[in-house]
Enzyme design. Structure first.
Site, PDB file in Angstrom:
ATOM      1  N   ASP A  77       0.994  -1.116   0.086  1.00 18.06           N
ATOM      2  CA  ASP A  77      -0.147   0.087  -0.203  1.00 18.06           C
ATOM      3  C   ASP A  77       0.800   1.179   0.075  1.00 18.06           C
ATOM      4  O   ASP A  77       2.010   1.284   0.410  1.00 18.06           O
ATOM      5  CB  ASP A  77      -0.945  -0.069   1.149  1.00 18.06           C
ATOM      6  CG  ASP A  77      -2.242   0.501   0.905  1.00 18.06           C
ATOM      7  OD1 ASP A  77      -2.246   1.572   0.094  1.00 18.06           O
ATOM      8  OD2 ASP A  77      -3.258   0.400   1.650  1.00 18.06           O
TER       9      ASP A  77
ATOM     10  N   ASP B 272     -10.765   2.081  -3.116  1.00 16.84           N
ATOM     11  CA  ASP B 272     -11.323   1.761  -1.739  1.00 16.84           C
ATOM     12  C   ASP B 272     -12.828   1.978  -1.894  1.00 16.84           C
ATOM     13  O   ASP B 272     -13.611   1.600  -0.808  1.00 16.84           O
ATOM     14  CB  ASP B 272     -10.959   2.906  -0.807  1.00 16.84           C
ATOM     15  CG  ASP B 272      -9.529   2.354  -0.181  1.00 16.84           C
ATOM     16  OD1 ASP B 272      -8.826   1.305  -0.497  1.00 16.84           O
ATOM     17  OD2 ASP B 272      -8.596   3.250   0.400  1.00 16.84           O
TER      18      ASP B 272
END
Ligand code: GLA
Length: 736
Positions: A481, A551
């Site tokens: 990430d 997301d």
């Protein structure tokens, strides 16, 4: 699969190149030189690209588009005259790799400052090398020993060509590069074009944009240190009327996960050209004597079958040539990720409970997300400390991983390697490792700072910390990430003249860590994530197996995000999770709808399985089992967009397997208005004469026969019985 098509001819051409003999080769050769035109022809299945040397000794683009069948039809390269005293020949001629110098007023491919202050670069052709499907053309400045090698790699099956440049300093002084591009693509002149690209933001990625191209420039770029969700490094240009199956489209995509730029420019002579490479913003790269710089890979192609043709060419490129498993492709496993269920509250018992439920519904890989390391109880602390949190996992990760493995799943783990929280042991020990300008503020975002990955000691720390975790635990998958962009990108330890190299060296070191981890831990897979789809490009895809798309997992929003994503990137790499409702935008769609949306890419589950009813779990088990029966088609086949979520209340996508044996259609009604009748859905990409057996998941097809001909399915079309809000279905067609 590299060079698989023409090994013997490659050998022959290599021999020719070594002997320095230029010969007129058979026009069918992928790369050949024609001495009559003093030009190189790059041939793919359906396209031709020609670059030649003009009367001034400059490399000049001569053609790019639909295949030409006879070399001799093309006149040798010749520069264009100036247009009055204002637009020079350098500006009116399609120079293949223009240096900024002479009277160049268009976007240069290379801009330099020499040690003596000269800022004039005029590149002339020097030599060539043909090696299989690769062509190298070397040019040199007219006075200084500064050379540029242009490398072209042809992908005949995909109708794509890759360009990049290598800039070499053979002078005995430093040469400072101020703009270093991979190259420029020229479209046929004097046409009215339209640009298509994708823009977005966090949780709103991949929104398609279209606009006419006019005289001037449109700049697509990132100045944020990584690829970004704000603009994506690909373009498609058509003449305005193209749809999913018709129309000529020229397209390109960059392989670079740092500051990139693509400048779409229409010159005063109505020549459209698309330069691409490193972003020249805050760019300065000093090359010492003997040093060189490679620019990013810049891929481009041409399709005469609309945007669908573009997408499917790019998918083939990604699957056959780019992805880490391209030599032995395999389908992506069904994944479970704990993030939305537990956020930072991970512990052994809780994860085991989720793992057990995940295995029961058919999940193949269990991934523990953020929260397992350091003092990570929220997003204020812990980043940088890649050691297991012993309060949450008193016995380490071993017992959890063994449990997951016993359940028949492999285990994956979340890392955010490039970041540090000021509240971490790492920052307390090495505050200088965060990017900074001494004595100036360090802006935090999500309470974190960016580590200066350009430093080799930082790179080594990160590699060693991750390597240790992987060596001590059976971790098969990393979610990598990056939850913020660069700010205050200082590198005070480097000589001032070299500090701006941070933009490039950072990315190279990130790539290097990924490559070294993969090498040392064979079988390891990586997902590229940057707060959702913030690091998706053809560079990161060489070393990561999939990407986190967004997301935003809300299914209706996802239809649009996924449509934009799949314009350039394969459904195989598009991770899509089924999550709980209401989602962050407040919408609640039925579980089946959420599954069918996510099943159009690489399926994952991100819901809190503890909250699911037995009926939910039953439905999930059925859907996952169905997905497994069609996933090879979805992930590795061709995609046909039948109805776009941008254009109405109904979306339908069809995937056809590479061998043509299976097709699957996913159909979604967003919200029915005025009881509008459902449209006929015309399938595509089938064999008109073949017979297909129909398998529906829930009898929502109006057609009731067990089999239909390809011609019926494509020409007459089928209809779905969808009503109300968020109704959905999937139908499989198996060729008999
Ligand atoms: C990012 C990712 C999420 C999740 C969180 C964890 O936002 O995109 O999927 O991993 O970080 O902090």
């Amino acid at each position: 699969m590299k060079n698989k098509l023409f090994p013997t001819r490659s050998f022959f051409l290599l021999t020719v190149a070594i002997l320095g003999i230029c010969s007129a080769a058979n026009a069918a050769d992928v790369v050949h030189y024609s001495p009559i035109q003093k030009a190189w022809f790059l041939e793919t299945g359906h396209t031709t690209y020609v670059v030649g040397v003009n009367e001034n000794g400059e490399l000049q683009n001569m053609y790019w588009g639909k295949k030409l069948t006879r070399d001799e039809d093309l006149a040798p390269a010749h520069s264009n005259p100036e247009w009055a005293s204002f637009d020079s020949s350098a500006t009116t001629t399609n120079l293949e790799y223009p240096g900024w110098g002479d009277r160049l007023y268009t976007e240069p491919s290379l801009k330099v400052t020499l040690a003596d202050g000269v800022r004039d670069l005029v590149l002339k052709y020097d030599s060539q090398q043909i090696e299989g499907n690769t062509l190298r053309l070397k040019c040199k400045d007219i006075k200084y020993d500064l050379a540029v090698t242009l490398t072209y790699r042809v992908y005949p099956d995909e109708d794509i060509i890759r360009k990049s440049s290598t800039i070499e300093n053979h002078t005995n002084q430093v040469v400072t590069l101020e703009s270093a591009q991979s190259g420029v693509w020229y479209l046929p002149r004097n046409e009215q074009y339209r640009l298509t690209y994708a823009a977005g933001r966090w949780a709103g990625e991949d929104q398609l944009q279209q606009e006419p191209i006019r005289q001037g420039k449109v700049v697509l770029e990132s100045r944020r240190g990584n690829t970004s969700h704000q603009l994506y490094p690909w373009f498609a240009i058509d003449k305005g009327g193209s749809d999913q199956q018709h129309g000529q489209v020229w397209f390109g995509a960059l392989g670079w996960s740092g500051n990139w730029e693509m400048v779409v420019e229409e010159t005063p002579m109505h020549q459209v050209r698309v330069t691409g490479g490193y972003n020249d913003f805050d760019f300065s790269y000093p090359l010492k004597p003997g040093e060189h710089l490679d620019t990013p890979d810049y891929y481009a192609g041409y399709s005469d079958s609309g945007f669908g043709g573009v997408s499917n060419s790019l998918y083939r490129l990604e699957l056959n040539e780019i992805l880490p498993d391209h030599e032995h492709p395999h389908v992506r496993p069904v994944l479970y990720n704990s993030w939305e269920a537990t956020e930072f509250n991970v512990d052994e018992a809780g994860q085991k409970m989720l793992a057990e439920k995940a295995a029961k519904i058919g999940v193949e890989r269990f991934v523990m997300d953020d929260g397992w390391f350091g003092a990570r109880n929220n997003d204020h602390a812990g980043l940088g400390d890649w050691v297991v949190n012993r309060q949450k996992f008193p016995n380490g990760l071993g017992p959890l991983i063994q449990y997951v493995n016993q359940l028949g799943m492999d285990f994956g783990l979340w890392f955010e390697p490039e970041m540090v929280n000021p509240d971490s042991d790492l920052y307390r020990k090495h505050p200088d490792w965060a990017m900074n300008f001494p004595g100036r503020p360090r802006s935090e975002a999500r309470n974190q700072l960016v580590l200066n990955m350009a430093r080799d000691d930082v790179r080594d720390y990160v590699f060693n910390a991750m390597d240790k975790m992987l060596s001590e635990n059976n971790v098969k998958f990393i979610k990598w990430d990056m939850n913020r962009h660069f700010s205050e990108p200082g590198w005070p330890e480097a000589p001032v003249a070299e500090q701006k190299e941070i933009w490039i060296k950072y990315v190279r070191n990130v790539y290097e860590i990924m490559d070294r981890l993969r090498q040392k831990h064979p079988g390891l897979e990586i997902e590229s994530c940057s707060g959702g789809g913030g690091r998706v490009d053809l560079g990161v895809l060489e070393r990561t197996d999939e990407v986190w798309t967004s997301d935003n997992t809300e299914a209706l929003d996802r239809l649009k995000i996924q449509e934009g994503f799949t314009y350039a990137y394969s459904p195989k790499v598009m991770m899509a999770w089924v999550t709980d409702v209401p989602n962050f935008n407040g919408r609640s769609t039925p579980l089946k709808f959420r599954f069918l949306v996510a099943m159009q890419g690489s399926l994952g589950i991100g819901a809190n399985l503890n909250k699911w009813s037995p009926e939910d779990s039953d439905l999930a088990t059925k859907m996952i089992s169905y997905y497994k029966s069609v996933r090879e088609t979805v992930q590795m086949g061709s995609l046909y967009r039948l109805f776009s979520p941008r254009e109405g209340e109904f979306t339908a996508n069809e995937y056809v397997a590479r061998d043509g044996k299976q097709a699957v259609v996913f159909a979604f009604l967003h919200s029915q208005q005025f009881r509008n009748p459902m449209p006929a859905v015309h399938l595509r990409g089938l064999d008109a004469n073949a017979i297909y057996r129909v398998k529906t998941i829930d009898n929502k097809l109006v057609e009731t026969h067990e089999t239909y001909s390809g011609s019926y399915l494509m020409n007459h079309g089928v209809e779905f019985k969808l009503t109300g809000d968020y109704d959905s279905t999937a139908v499989t067609f198996e060729r008999q």
